[in-house]
Design an enzyme around this catalytic site. Structure first.
Site, PDB file in Angstrom:
ATOM      1  N   SER A 140       0.848  -1.189   0.000  1.00 27.78           N
ATOM      2  CA  SER A 140       0.000   0.000   0.000  1.00 27.78           C
ATOM      3  C   SER A 140       0.884   1.240   0.000  1.00 27.78           C
ATOM      4  O   SER A 140       2.059   1.181   0.407  1.00 27.78           O
ATOM      5  CB  SER A 140      -0.893   0.015   1.244  1.00 27.78           C
ATOM      6  OG  SER A 140      -1.537   1.261   1.415  1.00 27.78           O
ATOM      7  N   TYR A 153      -1.617  -0.330  10.804  1.00 28.20           N
ATOM      8  CA  TYR A 153      -1.793  -0.727   9.404  1.00 28.20           C
ATOM      9  C   TYR A 153      -0.535  -0.376   8.612  1.00 28.20           C
ATOM     10  O   TYR A 153      -0.014  -1.203   7.853  1.00 28.20           O
ATOM     11  CB  TYR A 153      -3.012  -0.025   8.807  1.00 28.20           C
ATOM     12  CG  TYR A 153      -3.236  -0.330   7.344  1.00 28.20           C
ATOM     13  CD1 TYR A 153      -3.690  -1.582   6.950  1.00 28.20           C
ATOM     14  CD2 TYR A 153      -2.992   0.632   6.368  1.00 28.20           C
ATOM     15  CE1 TYR A 153      -3.889  -1.874   5.602  1.00 28.20           C
ATOM     16  CE2 TYR A 153      -3.194   0.347   5.025  1.00 28.20           C
ATOM     17  CZ  TYR A 153      -3.645  -0.901   4.650  1.00 28.20           C
ATOM     18  OH  TYR A 153      -3.835  -1.180   3.313  1.00 28.20           O
TER      19      TYR A 153
END
Length: 244
Positions: A140, A153
């Site tokens: 990501s 995250y």
């Protein structure tokens, strides 16, 4: 035991029930792959396997359960002849202010996003090495830029990035390693956020997402279609209007 078919490569995709995983299954099928669809939601991957209608298989497996992955690998070897590609796509994005109240979310992200990818890779690695394979890790933009409320995250994605770079050096020439780092994509990731205020705020961005899973899948299919002497190690992609 089944043998690999020279005209049909086999891709194992975790988190294949929706989003980028399902879209990549469709894109690779168009290139002649058979797919082992791994996910927790069996009904969805069974429906997708039926849609693909090319000998692909649906395997219910949670990447946090090593025994389930070992059983999945045995099925892939027996029914499809072994994996040529492993795409570590399964994961969750449980954003919110850092607090002990969300400690279960932190453990869930670490176990699925990071440990799940590591475990799936060590389970399937021998199959990938047999004849030369590809490892595709879905990271990501958050693996490069941490922000308030996404710390754990981001930590899992930074971990994926560092681990992928180490494997890139270690596994060549037997296995090519590619890291895919998307920005906001039109998926259901935001819907899983347990903190109400964070979910509502993040969902607005996902509702306006302009990049589709199919567009990301097209990039992955392109990467895998390069000749073996060429490795595209890292792809960072964002919507044109996403600045960070």
């Amino acid at each position: 035991m089944a043998e690999k078919q020279s005209t049909s490569r086999v891709a194992v995709i975790t988190g294949a029930s929706s989003g980028i995983g399902a879209a990549t299954a469709r894109a690779l099928t168009a290139q002649g792959y058979r797919i082992a669809l791994l996910a927790r939601r069996l009904d969805r991957i069974e429906a997708l396997a039926a849609e693909l209608d090319n000998g692909s298989i649906a395997v219910q497996a949670d990447v946090t359960d090593r025994d389930a992955l070992v059983a999945a690998a045995a099925r892939v070897q027996e029914e499809l002849g072994g994996a040529d590609v492993l795409m570590n796509n399964a994961g969750t994005m449980l954003l919110g202010p850092f607090s002990s109240e969300r400690r279960a979310d932190y453990r869930a992200m670490i176990e699925a996003n990071l440990l799940g990818a590591i475990t799936a890779t060590e389970v399937f690695l021998d199959q990938l090495r047999d004849g030369g394979g590809d490892l595709v890790n879905i990271s990501s933009v958050a693996g490069r830029t941490a922000r308030a409320t996404n710390g754990v995250y981001a930590a899992t994605k930074w971990g994926i990035n560092g681990w992928s770079e180490s494997l890139r050096q270690e596994l060549l020439p037997d296995v090519r390693v590619t890291l895919i780092e998307p920005g906001v994509v039109d998926t259901d990731l935001a819907s899983h956020i347990t903190d109400d205020a964070t979910r509502e705020a993040v969902q607005k961005g996902y509702d306006a997402a302009t990049v589709t899973p199919a567009e990301v899948a097209e990039i992955i299919a392109f990467v895998l279609d390069r000749p073996r002497h060429l490795v595209i190690n890292e792809v960072l992609l964002r919507p044109a209007d996403q600045l960070g």
